[in-house]
Write an enzyme that holds these catalytic residues in place. Structure first.
Site, short mmCIF file in Angstrom:
data_model
loop_
_atom_site.label_atom_id
_atom_site.label_comp_id
_atom_site.label_asym_id
_atom_site.label_seq_id
_atom_site.Cartn_x
_atom_site.Cartn_y
_atom_site.Cartn_z
N ASP A 65 0.86 -1.18 0.00
CA ASP A 65 0.00 0.00 0.00
C ASP A 65 0.91 1.23 0.00
O ASP A 65 2.13 1.14 0.13
CB ASP A 65 -0.97 -0.01 1.18
CG ASP A 65 -2.21 0.83 0.88
OD1 ASP A 65 -2.16 1.64 -0.07
OD2 ASP A 65 -3.23 0.69 1.57
C1 BGC Z 1 -4.99 3.24 -0.12
C2 BGC Z 1 -5.13 2.18 -1.18
C3 BGC Z 1 -5.00 2.82 -2.54
C4 BGC Z 1 -3.67 3.53 -2.62
C5 BGC Z 1 -3.41 4.19 -3.95
C6 BGC Z 1 -3.75 4.07 -0.30
O1 BGC Z 1 -3.71 5.16 0.55
O2 BGC Z 1 -4.97 2.61 1.14
O3 BGC Z 1 -6.37 1.53 -1.05
O4 BGC Z 1 -5.13 1.85 -3.53
O5 BGC Z 1 -3.63 4.54 -1.63
O6 BGC Z 1 -4.21 5.28 -4.16
#
Ligand code: BGC
Length: 739
Positions: free
Chosen positions: A287
């Site tokens: 993540d």
């Molecule tokens: C989120 C993810 C997301 C990623 C990219 C993160 O902050 O937890 O779910 O896919 O950002 O935007």
């Protein structure tokens, strides 16, 4: 030697780009091709494939990466870029990748959580439709639209089980139930990925956030999950397993730690369970920044150690944290990290690029941009968006059948700024959808009721919630008031201690009821279960309308006017008091099960344990009678199938669709089981007076669970089955499973 490598490279390159490797069939084995590319790669180039950056112009997290992304791509030091929002822009990036030594194409990712340009209802709302085929269709359309923008990969579906409405991200998933969450996960993966990437209208899905992010303590975003192994295996992991079984191409790990180990560094989950035991052959992306956060969690002394732990644990791609970029080459050169781990990660990533056909044509996804504004195509997408929006609405209350709107109604007061807001209808995690395309409630109702006088009254300030002076509302035949959350109030980093509908909004409903003789219909909007005990008794009817996307206003009008009879059911329990969170129907019996008027039982001294609205609840404009579930036998042996029939009758006065729910209870087991577990759903459309017998088929495996040492077992003994139209309105019967 050098010239030999270059010769080999040129031969392979010409093969890739001559169409020799027809790269679209994802079932094809590309190991020979992948190995031949891998052999050409330097360590730096391999590490490059494991790096993902957000396009510098758009951040969906705290800006970390300070690199010049374009230069990194041109020098072959990036495997994937996300948040690139146009074909032209993806082309520019791909052009740069084609200037790199090995010309390995880039993967483009984006959070396509509930639609690309056509915004569908938020995922939790879609889950309320209980219509798996329609959810699959919505994902299929999202993929078709996304791929027309040159993007190959959606960071969805989010399959985290969520049982605590304080957690802001409950809006992204399918709610509280592991069985249902698994069905939705499968449907969404199938929708995004289809059977092949051949026509380049399908894209890679990404099941996230592996794992147990939904169990963050007290609903605080990014917090720790401290749950038993048993709960992890029976509740939080099943939707991921379902996604893997459905062939999901990628998984994203999470920000949270699980029982002391950050998800991104969790070897037991990623390398052992996911990749070895489940046989997942795709890749895992971290993540946003979660690799470097391993150090912040306190498990690594610095980013270098964090990078090492993440790779060892099976995290193949680093989103944004720069920890891989800065440390992996050194870690390998210093002998701290075996190159085999790098090779494994790179092979997984390259395999997906082959499957998508990108080695065949790196620009393969850039030829359909004309579809983006094609009116016929857009309108066909909107038809589906309206259908699913309509089916996502849940009727929570309908006293004296105030809904559907009586044809004699001449004058309606439409109160509350959410009725005119287009932006808020889109909800959180909007991809490229804009408010321009959205139908507001006001617009939807105007179109649906051209002969009715509709007066808009603001009621309160959308930004501050300050109440506004109300005009006389006495002369209206009906008052419709919209209250609840704005789009920015649920989603990532939107956890709340107070999930009450704002007190001024509840006061507004009260005032409207007190000052007018006409019935008050409340439209409740938001991305999570809300608490609204004050206004509940003062609303004659309540519709949970979530955030329904592009077609929100039309869909709400369809239900208000009765063009569509509501059929949505709650995929998450709505608490009566915030202190009840987390709350879910599938709790354990405990040694002292709750009973009314008994002091020494599982519950609270000050208020009830019962929710405001239970899981699976949702009314219709007609009535249904659901009979007892009947099994074809009383006793079954291991390996048998259990046939269950249930009679359903429409006893009301309108055509309607009911979602018949089948639940199970394992009465005695080596590890205690929930008092109820959903194990089947079926939707039946019945005209008034019509009756149907529906059949559910269970295998004895459906009766199993993870017991001691996380071993899946099916244990003989007594089982109860329950059928009904809500988890609190059920008829039951029993059967026995023998060895
Ligand atoms: C989120 C993810 C997301 C990623 C990219 C993160 O902050 O937890 O779910 O896919 O950002 O935007």
């Amino acid at each position: 030697m050098k010239s030999l490598i270059i010769l080999l490279f040129l031969i392979l390159n010409s093969l890739f780009f001559s169409g020799y490797t027809k790269g679209q069939d994802k079932k094809r084995d590309f190991s020979v091709e992948v190995d031949s590319v891998l052999r050409l790669m330097t360590l730096e180039e391999k590490v490059g494939q494991m790096i993902q950056y957000s396009n510098n112009r758009l951040n969906t997290g705290p800006a970390i990466n300070t690199n010049n992304v374009t230069e990194e791509v041109r020098t072959g030091r990036v495997g994937s870029v996300f948040n690139v929002l146009s074909v032209e822009h993806t082309r520019q990036y791909q052009d740069l990748a084609m200037q790199s030594r090995l010309k390995i194409p880039l993967l483009f990712g984006l959070d396509v959580v509930h639609g690309m340009k056509t915004t569908f209802p938020i995922p939790l709302a879609e889950a309320a439709s209980f219509d798996l085929a329609l959810m699959e269709k919505a994902a299929e359309i999202s993929a078709a639209e996304t791929s027309a923008y040159g993007i190959h990969w959606s960071f969805a579906p989010m399959v985290d089980i969520s049982r605590d409405a304080r957690w802001g991200r409950v809006m992204e998933g399918a709610g509280e139930d592991p069985w249902y969450g698994s069905q939705v996960a499968k449907a969404r993966v199938k929708g995004f990925q289809g059977d092949s990437y051949e026509d380049r209208k399908t894209i890679m899905a990404c099941a996230k956030h592996f794992a147990a992010y939904g169990a963050v303590v007290a609903g605080k975003d990014y917090s720790e999950a401290d749950i038993s192994e048993n709960t992890l295996h029976n509740i939080y992991l099943p939707p991921f397993k379902a996604a893997v079984d459905a062939g999901v191409a990628t998984l994203m790990n999470g920000f949270n730690e699980i029982n002391g180990i950050p998800a991104t560094a969790h070897k037991g989950l990623q390398r052992e369970l996911l990749k070895q035991e489940w046989g997942f052959d795709g890749f895992v992306v971290s993540d946003w920044g979660s690799v470097s956060e391993i150090a912040t969690h306190g498990m690594a002394k610095d980013n270098k150690e964090a990078a090492k732990l993440a790779v060892l644990a099976g995290c193949d791609m680093d989103m944004e944290s720069m920890s891989y970029e800065r440390n992996l080459v050194d870690l390998v050169n210093e002998g701290q990290l075996d190159i085999r781990f790098i090779n494994d990660a790179v092979k997984r990533i390259l395999t997906k690029k082959f499957e998508l056909g990108l080695f065949d044509d790196p620009y393969g996804y850039t030829y359909r941009s004309n579809e983006i504004d094609d009116e016929n195509i857009v309108s066909s997408y909107r038809t589906v968006a309206r259908d699913i929006a309509v089916k996502s609405i849940v009727l929570l209350k309908n006293q004296q059948e105030v809904l559907p709107i009586n044809p004699n109604v001449q004058k309606i007061a439409l109160v509350g700024p959410l009725n005119k807001s287009r932006k808020d209808m889109l909800g959180s995690w909007v991809a490229v959808g804009t408010e321009d395309g959205v139908i507001s409630v006001y617009e939807g109702l105007r179109t649906a009721l051209p002969d009715v006088e509709i007066t808009y009254i603001e009621g309160y300030d959308l930004e501050t919630n300050e109440l506004k002076t109300l005009p006389e509302t006495d002369h209206f035949d009906l008052v419709i008031v919209a209250v609840g959350e704005r789009a920015q109030e649920s989603g990532e980093a939107k956890s709340k201690v107070d999930i009450n509908v704002h007190k001024n909004q509840q006061q507004l409903v009260k005032t409207l009821k007190e000052e007018s003789t006409s019935p008050v219909v409340t439209l409740l909007m938001g991305g999570r279960p809300l608490v609204f005990s004050d206004m509940e008794p003062l609303s004659d009817a309540i519709l949970m309308t979530w955030w329904l996307g592009t077609e929100a206003g039309n869909a709400i009008a369809d239900v208000l006017t009765g063009k569509h009879n509501p059929s949505g059911k709650l995929p998450m329990t709505f608490p009566k008091y915030i202190g009840q969170c987390p709350i879910y129907y599938g709790h354990k019996n405990t040694g002292r099960p709750w009973q009314p008027d008994n002091r020494y039982v599982t519950g609270y001294m000050d208020e009830t344990v019962l929710p405001a609205y239970p899981f699976g609840f949702g009314l219709s404009y007609t009535d249904f009678e659901i009979g007892k579930p009947k099994t074809d036998r009383e006793t079954y042996e291991m390996g048998d199938t259990v046939q269950v029939t249930v009679d359903v009758k429409n006893t009301g006065t309108r055509l309607g669709t009911e979602t018949v729910q089948l639940y199970l209870r394992d009465m005695v087991s080596s590890v205690t089981r929930p008092v109820l577990e959903l194990c089947g759903i079926q939707q039946v459309a019945l005209s008034c007076g019509e009756e149907k017998r529906i059949t559910f088929t269970l295998t004895t495996n459906d009766l199993g669970f993870y017991a001691a040492e996380n071993k899946f077992v099916v244990e003989p003994g007594q089982f109860k089955l329950f059928a009904g139209n809500s988890s609190d309105n059920l008829e039951s019967s029993s059967f026995e499973l023998i060895d």
